[in-house]
Design an enzyme around this catalytic site. Structure first.
Site, short mmCIF file in Angstrom:
data_model
loop_
_atom_site.label_atom_id
_atom_site.label_comp_id
_atom_site.label_asym_id
_atom_site.label_seq_id
_atom_site.Cartn_x
_atom_site.Cartn_y
_atom_site.Cartn_z
N ASP A 8 0.88 -1.17 0.00
CA ASP A 8 0.00 0.00 0.00
C ASP A 8 0.92 1.22 0.00
OD1 ASP A 8 -1.69 2.08 0.53
OD2 ASP A 8 -2.39 1.34 2.47
N LYS A 70 2.78 11.75 -3.13
CA LYS A 70 1.79 11.02 -3.93
C LYS A 70 0.73 11.95 -4.51
CE LYS A 70 -1.56 7.28 -3.27
NZ LYS A 70 -2.10 6.37 -2.26
N GLU A 171 -7.26 0.70 -4.18
CA GLU A 171 -7.21 0.57 -2.70
C GLU A 171 -8.52 0.05 -2.12
OE1 GLU A 171 -5.77 4.44 -1.60
OE2 GLU A 171 -3.79 4.01 -2.40
N ASP A 193 -13.08 5.30 1.75
CA ASP A 193 -11.62 5.32 1.97
C ASP A 193 -11.11 6.76 1.95
OD1 ASP A 193 -8.89 5.08 1.84
OD2 ASP A 193 -8.83 3.70 0.16
#
Ligand code: AMP
Length: 607
Positions: A8, A70, A171, A193
Site C-alpha cells: 500500500d 503522492k 485501494e 476510503d
C-alpha cells in the site's frame, strides 16, 4: 525463490504485507512499526533517508524533506493541484521536461515516480528482511480514482525501484478483498476510503462464489487528511498573524513546525475534546524578538474548520450510489479505510448517510496492504484473484471543435477495449492525429489528456481514403494502450506517442541505475553495521570473561601471555571499529573469534 508482496503506497504511510500460512500478515519495519511514513529527506551530506528517521529530522531540514509526494503523482506542473501543493509545501517544486512536476532536494531534481520508488524500495527491504528471500515483484495499490497518468507513474516508480508491478489494484477493492476474505455470504459493501491525500468510495458486491464485483467507484484524488491539516495550519497561522503581525509562511522551519503541530492536534482531537498547540520560540530572533505560539483547539472548532471537506465526501458517496443505482439502505456493510476515518465527525457523517454504524474490526491503516497481499498470493499460485473491477473515468478522444467523444464510459468493467474507425479524407492525407483523454466533461480541454498519438505513413490518395481501425484498451490495472490496423492491407500500424506527461525510457533507465546503486550501497552499509554489531557483541563477551580468565590463568607465563594478547586484541578492535571498512571488519571479526576460542579452551583446561 522470490516472493510477490502486497504494497500500500499511501500518501502518508506505506505498508507491506505477505501471505504466510494461508493468512495475510503485515510486515513490521525494523523499528517495529507496521507502517512506514511516506517521507523522504536528503541531508546536508547528501544522504538519503526514508520513513521514521526522515520524519524526525523534518523540522530542522524542511526544505529538503518531502511528504505528500503522492498528491503530485502523474500531475502536470501547470495544474491547480500542483499550484496548491507549491503554495503549502516547504520544498521547491519545479517544472520537468515533459510538463511534469519535479522536486529539488539539495540541488538535485527528482521526478515524483523517483521519490515514490524510494518508498517502494524501502518496503522491498522491509519484506526481504522478513521473508529472507528476494522480493522483486509486487501488487501495488492506488486510489481507485487515479487516472491513467497517475497509474503509469506508479508503474514507473516500481520499475525504478527494481520491482515488477504485477498488478495495480484499487485501494478500496483491496480493502474489500481483505474484509471479505474467506466468506461466501453474498453482500454489498460500501468502502469509504479517506486517506492522507485521496478519497474513494467503492460499492462492491461479493457473490455466492466469493467473487468480488466492483459495481461503482468514484472519488477525488486531491481530498484527504492533508486538506484537514492545512485547515488547522491556516487557522493557527492566521491567529498568529492577528496577534503578532508576523507571517509564519516566510519561515520554512516555522511552517514545518506548525504543520506537524496541526497534524498532531487533528489526530489528538479524535480522542479528546480539546488540545493545546504549544510551539515555544516559533520565531526566535528578528526585530520582534522571540515569540511563542500558544493556542487551544477544540474538537468542535476542528469540525467547523473541516466540515465542508466531510460534506464533500458524502456528495461523492451520493454520486457513487447513483452510478451503482442503489440507495444507502441497500448497502449491507460500510467499511472505513484510511487513517482519516478515525475522526469522529467522519464516522458520524458516514453513519448518518448510510443509516448504519460502520463495520468494526477493520484496521484502517493495514486492510489495503492485506488485500494486496491476498491478490499477490493468488498471482503467485497462478490462481484467479476473483476480482472484477471497473474504470472510474470515461476514456475518449478529442473531436473537431474541441469536443470529447467518450469511447469507454466510466464504470465499465476492466479489462476492456473498443475499436474506432478512422478514415483519411483529404487527398494526400498520410497522417491521422488522435488526442486521447479521460474525464467526464463534454469538452476535451476540461478532461485529462493522456497522450497525443499519430498514425503516420498512411497510403496517400487511396480511393475512398485509408480506413484505419484503432483499438483503445484499458487493462486490468486500469492502464490505457492504443493499437491500429490498416483495414485494407491488414497491416498493423505503429502509433507514435507525440506527447505524454510520463518519463521517457531513458530517464527511467537512468533512475533505475541510481536506485539500484543506492540499494547496493544501503545493503553494504547494513552488512557493515551487522559486522560491527557482531564484533561489539564479541568484545562485550570477552570483556566479561577476561577478569575470570586472568584469575584462573595468569599464574603461568603462558596463561598471562594469552590474557595479555586477548586484552590487546579487544582494545585494538574496539578503537578501530567505527571507521573500519569491509576488509578490516572481516579481519577484526576473525581475530575476535580466534581470541574467543583461545580463552574458552584455556578456561576449560583451567577448570
Ligand atoms: P493513510 O493515508 O490511510 O495512512 O491516512 C493517513 C491520514 O490519516 C493522515 O492525514 C493522518 O493525519 C490521518 N490520521 C491518522 N490517525 C488519525 C486520527 N486518530 N484522527 C484523525 N486523523 C488521523
Amino acid at each position: 525463490m522470490s516472493r510477490i508482496v502486497g504494497i500500500d503506497l499511501g500518501t502518508t504511510n506505506c505498508c507491506v504485507a505477505v501471505v504466510d500460512d494461508a493468512k495475510p500478515r503485515v510486515i513490521p519495519n525494523k523499528h517495529g512499526y507496521n507502517t512506514t511514513p511516506s517521507v523522504v529527506a536528503v541531508t546536508e551530506t547528501g544522504q538519503r533517508i526514508v520513513g521514521q528517521i526522515a520524519v524526525r529530522q523534518a523540522v530542522t531540514n524542511p526544505e529538503h524533506t518531502v511528504q505528500g509526494a503522492k498528491r503530485l503523482m502523474g500531475r502536470p506542473f501547470d495544474s491547480d493541484e500542483v499550484r496548491h501543493a507549491a503554495a503549502h509545501a516547504s520544498f521547491e517544486i519545479v517544472p520537468g521536461p515533459h510538463e511534469d512536476t519535479r522536486i529539488i532536494l539539495h540541488g538535485k531534481e527528482h521526478s515524483i515516480p523517483e521519490l515514490s520508488a524510494m518508498f517502494l524500495q524501502e518496503m522491498r527491504v522491509v519484506a526481504e528482511d522478513y521473508t529472507g528471500v528476494r522480493v522483486d515483484r509486487a501488487v501495488v495499490t492506488v486510489p481507485a480514482y487515479f487516472n491513467d497518468n497517475q497509474r503509469q507513474a506508479v508503474r514507473d516508480a516500481g520499475a525504478i525501484a527494481g520491482l515488477e508491478v504485477v498488478r495495480i489494484l484499487n485501494e478500496p477493492t483491496a480493502a474489500a478483498l481483505a474484509f471479505g476474505f474467506g466468506t461466501s455470504e453474498p453482500k454489498t459493501l460500501a468502502v469509504y476510503d479517506l486517506g492522507g491525500g485521496t478519497f474513494d468510495i467503492s460499492i462492491v458486491r461479493i457473490d455466492e462464489h466469493g467473487e468480488f464485483h466492483v459495481v461503482s467507484t468514484t472519488g477525488d484524488s486531491f481530498l484527504g487528511g492533508e486538506d484537514f491539516d492545512e485547515r488547522v495550519m491556516d487557522f493557527l497561522m492566521k491567529a498568529f498573524y492577528r496577534d503578532n503581525e508576523i507571517d509564519l509562511r516566510e519561515s520554512p522551519i516555522a511552517l514545518q513546525r506548525v504543520r506537524q503541530a496541526a497534524q498532531k492536534a487533528k489526530t489528538e482531537l479524535s480522542s479528546v475534546d480539546e488540545t493545546d498547540v504549544s510551539l515555544p520560540f516559533i520565531i526566535s530572533t528578528g526585530p520582534t524578538g522571540p515569540r511563542h505560539m500558544e493556542y487551544t483547539v477544540t474538537r468542535q472548532h476542528l469540525e467547523q474548520l473541516t466540515g465542508d471537506l466531510v460534506t464533500r465526501t458524502l456528495q461523492i458517496c451520493e454520486i457513487g450510489l447513483q452510478y451503482a443505482q442503489l440507495k444507502p439502505e441497500e448497502i449491507d456493510e460500510v467499511i472505513l479505510v484510511g487513517g482519516m476515518t478515525r475522526m469522529p465527525a467522519v464516522q458520524r457523517a458516514v453513519e448518518g448517510y448510510f443509516e448504519r454504524p460502520p463495520c468494526k474490526g477493520v484496521h484502517p491503516d493495514e486492510v489495503v496492504a492485506l488485500g494486496a497481499a491476498l491478490a499477490a498470493h493468488a498471482i503467485e499460485e497462478d490462481r484467479d484473484t476473483g476480482l472484477h473491477d471497473v474504470t472510474a473515468h470515461s476514456l475518449g478522444i478529442m473531436t473537431a471543435g474541441g469536443g470529447f467523444d467518450a469511447l469507454i464510459p466510466a464504470m465499465e468493467p476492466v479489462p476492456t477495449k473498443v475499436e474506432e474507425l478512422f478514415t483519411t479524407s483529404r487527398d494526400g492525407q498520410t497522417t491521422v492525429k488522435i488526442v486521447v483523454l479521460q474525464g467526464e466533461s463534454q469538452w476535451a480541454a476540461e478532461n485529462n489528456a493522456l497522450g497525443r498519438f499519430a498514425l503516420t505513413n498512411l497510403r496517400p490518395g487511396a480511393a475512398g481514403g485509408v480506413r484505419v481501425r484503432v483499438t483503445f484498451t484499458i487493462d486490468e490495472d486500469g492502464i490505457f494502450s492504443v493499437g491500429a490496423k490498416d483495414l485494407d492491407t491488414g497491416e498493423e500500424k505503429t502509433i507514435d506517442v507525440l506527447a505524454s506527461s510520463g518519463l521517457s525510457d531513458d530517464e527511467i533507465e537512468r533512475m533505475m541505475a541510481d536506485s539500484a546503486e543506492f540499494l547496493a550501497f544501503r545493503r553494504a552499509e547494513e552488512s557493515r553495521e551487522d559486522s560491527r554489531q557482531a564484533c561489539s557483541r564479541l568484545i562485550a563477551k570477552l570483556k566479561g570473561v577476561l577478569p575470570e580468565a586472568e584469575k584462573k590463568m595468569a599464574w603461568t607465563p603462558v596463561g598471562a601471555n594469552a590474557v595479555e594478547k586477548a586484552r590487546k586484541a579487544v582494545q585494538l578492535v574496539e578503537t578501530g571499529l567505527s571507521g573500519a571498512d569491509d576488509e578490516a571488519l572481516t579481519k577484526q571479526h576473525a581475530l575476535l573469534l580466534r581470541v574467543e576460542q583461545m580463552i574458552d579452551r584455556a578456561l576449560e583446561k583451567a577448570s
